[in-house]
Design an enzyme around this catalytic site. Structure first.
Site, PDB file in Angstrom:
ATOM      1  N   LEU A   1       0.822  -1.221   0.000  1.00 51.02           N
ATOM      2  CA  LEU A   1       0.000   0.000   0.000  1.00 51.02           C
ATOM      3  C   LEU A   1       0.849   1.262   0.000  1.00 51.02           C
ATOM      4  CD1 LEU A   1      -2.683  -1.059   2.631  1.00 51.02           C
ATOM      5  CD2 LEU A   1      -3.018  -0.859   0.162  1.00 51.02           C
ATOM      6  N   GLY A   2       2.014   1.202   0.615  1.00 49.49           N
ATOM      7  CA  GLY A   2       2.869   2.386   0.685  1.00 49.49           C
ATOM      8  C   GLY A   2       3.920   2.216   1.749  1.00 49.49           C
TER       9      GLY A   2
ATOM     10  N   GLY B   1       5.430   3.490   5.479  1.00 49.21           N
ATOM     11  CA  GLY B   1       5.126   4.137   6.745  1.00 49.21           C
ATOM     12  C   GLY B   1       6.365   4.760   7.330  1.00 49.21           C
ATOM     13  N   GLY B   2       6.267   5.213   8.594  1.00 46.92           N
ATOM     14  CA  GLY B   2       7.390   5.879   9.220  1.00 46.92           C
ATOM     15  C   GLY B   2       8.593   4.980   9.405  1.00 46.92           C
ATOM     16  N   PHE B   3       8.371   3.684   9.641  1.00 47.84           N
ATOM     17  CA  PHE B   3       9.495   2.783   9.891  1.00 47.84           C
ATOM     18  C   PHE B   3       9.478   1.561   8.985  1.00 47.84           C
ATOM     19  CE2 PHE B   3       9.085   5.108  13.860  1.00 47.84           C
ATOM     20  CZ  PHE B   3      10.394   5.472  14.095  1.00 47.84           C
ATOM     21  N   GLY B   4       8.679   1.550   7.929  1.00 51.27           N
ATOM     22  CA  GLY B   4       8.677   0.410   7.034  1.00 51.27           C
ATOM     23  C   GLY B   4       7.478   0.435   6.106  1.00 51.27           C
TER      24      GLY B   4
ATOM     25  N   VAL C   1       3.833  -0.893   4.280  1.00 52.14           N
ATOM     26  CA  VAL C   1       2.493  -1.314   4.703  1.00 52.14           C
ATOM     27  C   VAL C   1       1.874  -2.123   3.565  1.00 52.14           C
ATOM     28  CG1 VAL C   1       0.219  -0.555   5.498  1.00 52.14           C
ATOM     29  CG2 VAL C   1       2.263   0.769   6.098  1.00 52.14           C
TER      30      VAL C   1
ATOM     31  N   LYS D   1       1.606  -3.466   8.847  1.00 52.32           N
ATOM     32  CA  LYS D   1       2.769  -2.582   8.855  1.00 52.32           C
ATOM     33  C   LYS D   1       3.988  -3.382   9.301  1.00 52.32           C
ATOM     34  CE  LYS D   1       4.345   1.748  11.009  1.00 52.32           C
ATOM     35  NZ  LYS D   1       3.955   2.792  11.975  1.00 52.32           N
TER      36      LYS D   1
ATOM     37  N   ASP E   1       3.007  13.229  15.961  1.00 52.36           N
ATOM     38  CA  ASP E   1       3.303  13.186  14.520  1.00 52.36           C
ATOM     39  C   ASP E   1       2.016  13.329  13.708  1.00 52.36           C
ATOM     40  OD1 ASP E   1       4.996  13.124  12.370  1.00 52.36           O
ATOM     41  OD2 ASP E   1       5.150  10.949  12.272  1.00 52.36           O
TER      42      ASP E   1
END
Length: 805
Positions: free
Chosen positions: A500-501, A503-506, A508, A522, A618
């Site tokens: 899907l895209g 994220g902040g640390f990896g 998804v 995630k 955030d």
């Protein structure tokens, strides 16, 4: 002493600019008279092309061999754009710039970096004393504006300062008064001046980076050039009212000295130590925000034209630093005058030293070598000749720096180097002693190998055991939701193929469980920060459920990997829908109002209705997700902070996303009002249909907060409303009220911002916005305090707002 500039952002990088001598005739031309013109074309006699694609056409040059300053036209890459610049080049003993196989020039100042010129541009020192740069089409690119200043000539000084002087040799204009991104030895940076990084030399037309270094009344500061500017380094010195002079720093040999409470010749208030220069040295504020020191240096190294360096013979020399071969080499066995009978020479062909200042002329190779062998202080015999090796020049250096591989057809001469080395004399031995040494070495090697294997086996088993214990301990976290096995998640996501895209640390991934319900998985990546984010996420929302918070359905752990399983939000994140040029379709005003209210209610629940207050830290459009009916939910709690109800504030290192950070982050003491500020930014972006920082806008409108302040002052708030939504324009009065709420949330003083509960009441129409608002959203009174950045800074757009790491 400030650790940032000593160990992090100053990061002393030594570069190796290795050059060779050429057969050019001697020349030295540091000055120029009035009514002189130079055209940027091949007719300029002192043009040199370098192996990195750069080219210089020298106008002024300080001669004599070594790295020296020159000025003239400079280009890099395709050479479609040129700068008029001061640069460091290597010169030979006759004062000529060396030829192309020997590295590249270093630009330390440029006149027109924002307005590059083309081939055919003209530089003129006019009869009236003005230095003027015109492009090939006749347009003005740069000028010193010194007409009428009684200028008598132009001079390039030994320290790299370009000076227009009068008949009394006094300075009328100098380049040191207009620094760009560099300071050279002896140069000062005064209060009111600043260093700003240059863009890539292959793309002069791109925008400059977002950092600056400058001196103020209080000391030395480095800023992220946002609105308002954010300090990421400071060296504080409180103002001394007795000293009314201009504050400045000065780059001296061995230090960066800060004169804020005193002026020379007094001692500086403070200094930042730098290794002393043994050659040309300069410091540069580079595009990543670091201040670095560069120097031409290196001993006993053998380098090729692409700047790749190595040691001549590994049995005689070893690298000073294996990771930085450009730092040169050191002898395995130092030369000693007490054992000259054990010395020999390493022969290197087609190599050249940066300078040949002949000690002997018209001699042959053997005579040159013997002269070095007979001189204890001699480190090498360097020999150059034409077609006849019996008639050459011999140079016997007492210190040997870097030598360079060259092509004889390019430099038009033959050259050899004979480096003196020390052999270690072996004591007499018998065959029995030799056999004993062999057996001892063999047994020792076998035992050592067995020890290494045993140690590696122990480490691997320990890592596996620790990983298993860590995985098992995760299940002991209080309030933990459903735990999924790795196989379940692998099956649900079709082997993690439906991405899907990011994220902040990896990444998804989309998935479907056996009950046909859709999920988003995630996958956390990294080391220490993974567990930190994982536990923060689980502890924050693992045991709470709210209609406006994305539901955490479960988690998974497999070896060092961590997985968070959320409910699936089919319409993705809010940023897909609100920015012009990126959104899939225009959101109507009622839909936007509903999203804003949903986010406000979610944050209000976190701040006021949970057992422990949760500060998200955030909030941004990327962390607001939309379901199929455009209901909004707050997500991504990896940076959140839990605090007790009796705490009014908490101290923590900066975390979040540049552009959405409240100004009080600079003091590292924060409250839930940082979420209110971020909510205000998101609200403003939704109303305006653009990003908080947008370079596609005219320069004066890059920063949305600056536009908001201006529109308040001019009473033109309606001009900010999303022009691509007719529905928003139709509901202008409602949008204006929402703009007032955004302004309330963005108050510089966090005590003047509303709580999220009050924001909800305003949105529901039961309260009105505070009428006495401060519209100075870029308050200059912010505290200049050093910021400690940790690894919790999440990027907004790496090419736009990534801060110094």
């Amino acid at each position: 002493m400030a650790p940032w500039i000593c160990y992090y952002c100053l990061s002393l990088f030594l570069i190796l600019n290795c050059y060779s001598a050429t057969s050019q005739p001697p020349f030295d031309y540091p000055t120029a008279n009035l009514s002189t013109t130079w055209t940027n074309n091949d007719s300029l006699p002192r043009s040199v092309n370098f192996t990195d694609g750069s080219r210089v056409r020298a106008i002024l040059l300080r001669g004599s061999f070594g790295p020296k300053f020159a000025c003239g036209f400079y280009c890099n890459g395709t050479c479609t754009s040129y700068l008029f610049a001061v640069f460091i080049v290597q010169t030979n003993s006759g004062g000529g710039i060396v030829q192309p196989t020997i590295g590249f020039p270093q630009v330390v100042w440029s006149a027109n970096r924002d307005h590059p010129v083309s081939y055919g541009a003209i530089l003129s020192l006019t009869a009236t004393g003005e230095l003027v740069l015109q492009d090939a089409d006749g347009s003005m690119a740069w000028t010193t504006n010194t007409t009428g200043g009684s200028v008598a000539g132009l001079n390039l000084t030994d320290d790299g300062n370009l000076v227009l002087f009068d008949v009394n040799s006094s300075v009328v204009w100098q380049s040191f008064d207009y620094p760009t991104d560099c300071l050279v030895l002896g140069q000062r940076l005064f209060q009111g001046q600043q260093l700003i990084p240059s863009v890539s030399s292959t793309n002069w037309t791109a925008q400059k980076d977002l950092f600056s270094l400058q001196v103020t009344d209080e000391g030395l500061f480095a800023y992220v050039r946002s609105n308002p500017p954010q300090v990421y380094y400071s060296n504080l010195m409180y103002r001394n009212k007795a000293n009314t002079g201009r504050r400045y720093i000065r780059f001296l040999n061995g230090s960066l000295s800060l004169f804020t409470l005193s002026v020379e010749p007094s001692d500086p208030f403070d200094l930042i130590r730098i290794p002393k220069a043994s050659s040309a040295q300069y410091m540069k504020l580079v595009p990543d925000g670091h201040l670095k020191v560069f120097e031409w240096q290196g001993r006993d190294g053998l380098c090729s034209g692409n700047q790749q360096c190595s040691c001549p013979r590994i049995d005689y020399f070893r690298a000073v630093n294996d990771r930085q071969p450009n730092l040169g080499c050191s002898a395995v066995t130092p030369l000693t005058c007490n054992a000259t009978q054990d010395q020999t020479f390493i022969a290197l062909e087609n190599v050249m030293y940066f300078s040949i200042n002949a000690d002997m002329e018209r001699v042959d190779i053997e005579t040159c070598k013997q002269a070095c062998a007979n001189n204890c202080s001699c480190k090498a015999a360097l020999f150059q000749y034409g077609s006849d090796s019996s008639d050459g020049s011999c140079f016997l250096p007492f210190e040997l720096f870097t030598i360079m591989n060259v092509d004889p057809d390019v430099v038009h001469r033959n050259s050899s180097a004979f480096i003196k080395v020390q052999n270690v004399r072996s004591p007499p031995s018998t065959s029995q002693a030799t056999l004993g040494v062999i057996l001892t070495s063999t047994i020792g090697s076998v035992l050592f190998l067995l020890g290494v294997i045993g140690f590696l086996v122990y480490i691997i088993r320990k890592q596996r055991r620790d990983a298993q214990m860590e995985e098992e301990s995760i299940g002991e976290v209080p309030g933990m939701p459903t735990r999924f096995s790795y196989e379940e998640l692998k099956t649900a996501t079709e082997n993690f193929n439906r991405k899907l895209g990011e994220g902040g640390f990896g990444a998804v991934f989309e998935g479907t469980l056996e009950d046909s319900s859709k999920i988003a998985v995630k996958c956390l990546e990294g080391l220490g920060q993974v567990n930190k984010s994982f536990l923060a996420e689980v502890q924050s929302i693992g045991s709470i459920h709210h209609v406006y918070l994305v539901r955490l359905r479960g988690f998974g752990a497999w070896k060092s990997q961590r997985f968070l399983v959320y409910e699936f939000m089919s319409n993705g994140s809010l940023d897909r829908w609100i920015y012009h040029g990126k959104r899939e379709h225009i959101l109507e005003w009622e839909c936007r109002k509903k999203i804003i209210l949903d986010v406000a209610k979610g944050l209000a629940y976190l701040h006021d209705d949970c057992r422990q207050k949760i500060i998200h830290l955030d909030i941004k459009p990327q962390n607001i997700l939309l379901d199929s009916d455009f209901n909004a939910k707050v997500s991504d709690f990896g940076l959140s902070k839990l605090i007790d109800r009796n705490q009014t504030q908490v101290m923590t290192t900066m975390r979040g996303t540049p552009g959405y950070l409240a100004p009080e982050w600079l003091r590292s003491v924060i409250t839930e009002k940082v979420d209110v500020y971020s909510f205000g930014i998101v609200l403003l972006e939704m109303l305006c249909g653009r990003k908080n920082f947008d370079r596609s806008q005219p320069e004066e409108s890059w920063h949305l907060l600056g536009v908001l302040k201006k529109c308040w002052e001019q009473e033109t708030l309606l001009d900010m409303v999303d022009k691509y939504s007719e529905d928003m324009q139709t509901h202008g009065s409602e949008v204006m009220e929402m703009m007032k709420l955004a302004s309330w949330c963005l108050q510089y003083d966090y005590m003047r911002r509303p709580s999220m509960l009050i924001a909800v009441k305003v949105l529901e129409g039961v309260m009105k916005v505070e009428s006495r608002l401060d519209y100075n959203f870029t308050d200059s009174r912010q505290q200049n305090i050093t910021v400690e950045y940790d690894q919790d800074m999440t990027p907004l757009m790496a090419s736009v707002l990534s801060g110094p790491r």
